[in-house]
Design a protein around this motif. Sequence first.
Motif, PDB file in Angstrom:
ATOM      1  N   ASN A   1      34.237 -20.921 -40.013  1.00 55.72           N
ATOM      2  CA  ASN A   1      34.245 -21.183 -38.576  1.00 55.72           C
ATOM      3  C   ASN A   1      33.884 -19.922 -37.799  1.00 55.72           C
ATOM      4  O   ASN A   1      33.052 -19.968 -36.876  1.00 55.72           O
ATOM      5  N   GLU A   2      34.502 -18.801 -38.143  1.00 60.13           N
ATOM      6  CA  GLU A   2      34.207 -17.534 -37.456  1.00 60.13           C
ATOM      7  C   GLU A   2      32.734 -17.152 -37.609  1.00 60.13           C
ATOM      8  O   GLU A   2      32.100 -16.688 -36.660  1.00 60.13           O
ATOM      9  N   MET A   3      32.189 -17.363 -38.789  1.00 56.88           N
ATOM     10  CA  MET A   3      30.792 -17.007 -39.037  1.00 56.88           C
ATOM     11  C   MET A   3      29.839 -17.916 -38.253  1.00 56.88           C
ATOM     12  O   MET A   3      28.860 -17.444 -37.671  1.00 56.88           O
ATOM     13  N   VAL A   4      30.123 -19.218 -38.211  1.00 53.65           N
ATOM     14  CA  VAL A   4      29.269 -20.146 -37.453  1.00 53.65           C
ATOM     15  C   VAL A   4      29.288 -19.768 -35.975  1.00 53.65           C
ATOM     16  O   VAL A   4      28.238 -19.739 -35.314  1.00 53.65           O
ATOM     17  N   MET A   5      30.461 -19.478 -35.445  1.00 55.41           N
ATOM     18  CA  MET A   5      30.562 -19.097 -34.032  1.00 55.41           C
ATOM     19  C   MET A   5      29.810 -17.785 -33.761  1.00 55.41           C
ATOM     20  O   MET A   5      29.125 -17.658 -32.747  1.00 55.41           O
ATOM     21  N   LEU A   6      29.931 -16.843 -34.665  1.00 53.64           N
ATOM     22  CA  LEU A   6      29.238 -15.562 -34.508  1.00 53.64           C
ATOM     23  C   LEU A   6      27.728 -15.751 -34.594  1.00 53.64           C
ATOM     24  O   LEU A   6      26.982 -15.246 -33.745  1.00 53.64           O
TER      25      LEU A   6
ATOM     26  N   ALA B   1      14.539  -7.996 -35.339  1.00 53.37           N
ATOM     27  CA  ALA B   1      14.426  -6.589 -35.734  1.00 53.37           C
ATOM     28  C   ALA B   1      15.452  -6.275 -36.832  1.00 53.37           C
ATOM     29  O   ALA B   1      16.538  -6.861 -36.858  1.00 53.37           O
ATOM     30  N   PRO B   2      15.144  -5.349 -37.733  1.00 51.80           N
ATOM     31  CA  PRO B   2      16.098  -4.970 -38.783  1.00 51.80           C
ATOM     32  C   PRO B   2      17.417  -4.428 -38.227  1.00 51.80           C
ATOM     33  O   PRO B   2      18.466  -4.660 -38.807  1.00 51.80           O
ATOM     34  N   VAL B   3      17.341  -3.728 -37.113  1.00 45.86           N
ATOM     35  CA  VAL B   3      18.555  -3.179 -36.500  1.00 45.86           C
ATOM     36  C   VAL B   3      19.472  -4.308 -36.052  1.00 45.86           C
ATOM     37  O   VAL B   3      20.695  -4.242 -36.217  1.00 45.86           O
ATOM     38  N   GLY B   4      18.898  -5.370 -35.512  1.00 47.06           N
ATOM     39  CA  GLY B   4      19.683  -6.515 -35.074  1.00 47.06           C
ATOM     40  C   GLY B   4      20.366  -7.209 -36.245  1.00 47.06           C
ATOM     41  O   GLY B   4      21.522  -7.633 -36.140  1.00 47.06           O
ATOM     42  N   LYS B   5      19.680  -7.301 -37.358  1.00 45.11           N
ATOM     43  CA  LYS B   5      20.275  -7.911 -38.557  1.00 45.11           C
ATOM     44  C   LYS B   5      21.433  -7.060 -39.075  1.00 45.11           C
ATOM     45  O   LYS B   5      22.472  -7.592 -39.476  1.00 45.11           O
ATOM     46  N   GLU B   6      21.249  -5.752 -39.072  1.00 46.22           N
ATOM     47  CA  GLU B   6      22.315  -4.857 -39.527  1.00 46.22           C
ATOM     48  C   GLU B   6      23.527  -4.932 -38.597  1.00 46.22           C
ATOM     49  O   GLU B   6      24.669  -4.930 -39.056  1.00 46.22           O
ATOM     50  N   MET B   7      23.275  -5.014 -37.298  1.00 46.10           N
ATOM     51  CA  MET B   7      24.376  -5.154 -36.334  1.00 46.10           C
ATOM     52  C   MET B   7      25.136  -6.460 -36.582  1.00 46.10           C
ATOM     53  O   MET B   7      26.368  -6.487 -36.545  1.00 46.10           O
ATOM     54  N   LEU B   8      24.411  -7.533 -36.852  1.00 45.21           N
ATOM     55  CA  LEU B   8      25.042  -8.824 -37.141  1.00 45.21           C
ATOM     56  C   LEU B   8      25.865  -8.740 -38.427  1.00 45.21           C
ATOM     57  O   LEU B   8      26.975  -9.264 -38.498  1.00 45.21           O
ATOM     58  N   ARG B   9      25.351  -8.051 -39.426  1.00 45.69           N
ATOM     59  CA  ARG B   9      26.080  -7.892 -40.685  1.00 45.69           C
ATOM     60  C   ARG B   9      27.379  -7.119 -40.456  1.00 45.69           C
ATOM     61  O   ARG B   9      28.437  -7.482 -40.977  1.00 45.69           O
ATOM     62  N   GLN B  10      27.310  -6.085 -39.653  1.00 44.60           N
ATOM     63  CA  GLN B  10      28.510  -5.304 -39.350  1.00 44.60           C
ATOM     64  C   GLN B  10      29.522  -6.119 -38.554  1.00 44.60           C
ATOM     65  O   GLN B  10      30.730  -6.022 -38.789  1.00 44.60           O
ATOM     66  N   GLN B  11      29.040  -6.944 -37.618  1.00 43.82           N
ATOM     67  CA  GLN B  11      29.949  -7.807 -36.857  1.00 43.82           C
ATOM     68  C   GLN B  11      30.608  -8.834 -37.777  1.00 43.82           C
ATOM     69  O   GLN B  11      31.806  -9.109 -37.648  1.00 43.82           O
ATOM     70  N   ALA B  12      29.834  -9.389 -38.696  1.00 44.11           N
ATOM     71  CA  ALA B  12      30.388 -10.354 -39.655  1.00 44.11           C
ATOM     72  C   ALA B  12      31.437  -9.682 -40.540  1.00 44.11           C
ATOM     73  O   ALA B  12      32.500 -10.262 -40.806  1.00 44.11           O
TER      74      ALA B  12
ATOM     75  N   VAL C   1      35.440 -10.816 -40.741  1.00 45.61           N
ATOM     76  CA  VAL C   1      36.076 -11.212 -42.000  1.00 45.61           C
ATOM     77  C   VAL C   1      37.231 -10.262 -42.329  1.00 45.61           C
ATOM     78  O   VAL C   1      38.296 -10.700 -42.756  1.00 45.61           O
ATOM     79  N   GLN C   2      37.049  -8.975 -42.090  1.00 40.69           N
ATOM     80  CA  GLN C   2      38.126  -8.023 -42.347  1.00 40.69           C
ATOM     81  C   GLN C   2      39.317  -8.281 -41.422  1.00 40.69           C
ATOM     82  O   GLN C   2      40.470  -8.195 -41.845  1.00 40.69           O
ATOM     83  N   GLU C   3      39.025  -8.599 -40.168  1.00 42.88           N
ATOM     84  CA  GLU C   3      40.090  -8.905 -39.211  1.00 42.88           C
ATOM     85  C   GLU C   3      40.880 -10.132 -39.669  1.00 42.88           C
ATOM     86  O   GLU C   3      42.119 -10.122 -39.662  1.00 42.88           O
ATOM     87  N   LEU C   4      40.185 -11.177 -40.062  1.00 45.61           N
ATOM     88  CA  LEU C   4      40.839 -12.400 -40.536  1.00 45.61           C
ATOM     89  C   LEU C   4      41.620 -12.130 -41.828  1.00 45.61           C
ATOM     90  O   LEU C   4      42.747 -12.604 -41.992  1.00 45.61           O
TER      91      LEU C   4
END
Length: 175
Positions: free
Chosen positions: A120-125, A136-147, A151-154
Amino acid sequence: MAKKNADAPPGEEKPAGKSKLKLIILIVVVLLLAIGLSVGGTWFFLSRGHKAEDAKDEAKNAEAATPVKQVALYEPIAPAFVVNFNQNGRQRYMQVSLALMGRDKGELDALKVYMPQIRNEMVMLFSSQDFDALAAPVGKEMLRQQATAKVQELSKKETGKLAVEQVLFTNFVLQ
């Protein structure tokens, strides 16, 4: 002067035994000194080897005392996430396959119970992302870090431990 030479009886010359005794003592002293130096040199070099072995043993003990990083374990999240979002009035789709990287198999298994919350958290993100930023590659890396942060928070909230070290993209498709 001839008298002085004549005074000495012909059988009494300087004793040869004393000079031979001095020679024997000198040879024995030289041999003892050589043996002593040989033993001392051997002891020195062998004890130096023990010091090197002791240093190696101390290094091994220090390694054993420091925590060793465990092998990375990967837990894929199946099925892949497919989300849609609007970008300037146009329908866009994103497909993302994820894998969770952790170090403890037990913690990763305990996190499987909370997989619906993680999904659920991943779909919303993923559905709240901007298409142009993700191109852009930077945007993908930012998304990976947010994901990873989500997950770490949960994980911390539900299990009390950080079971996941990183979230990795194993497939990323934008359309």
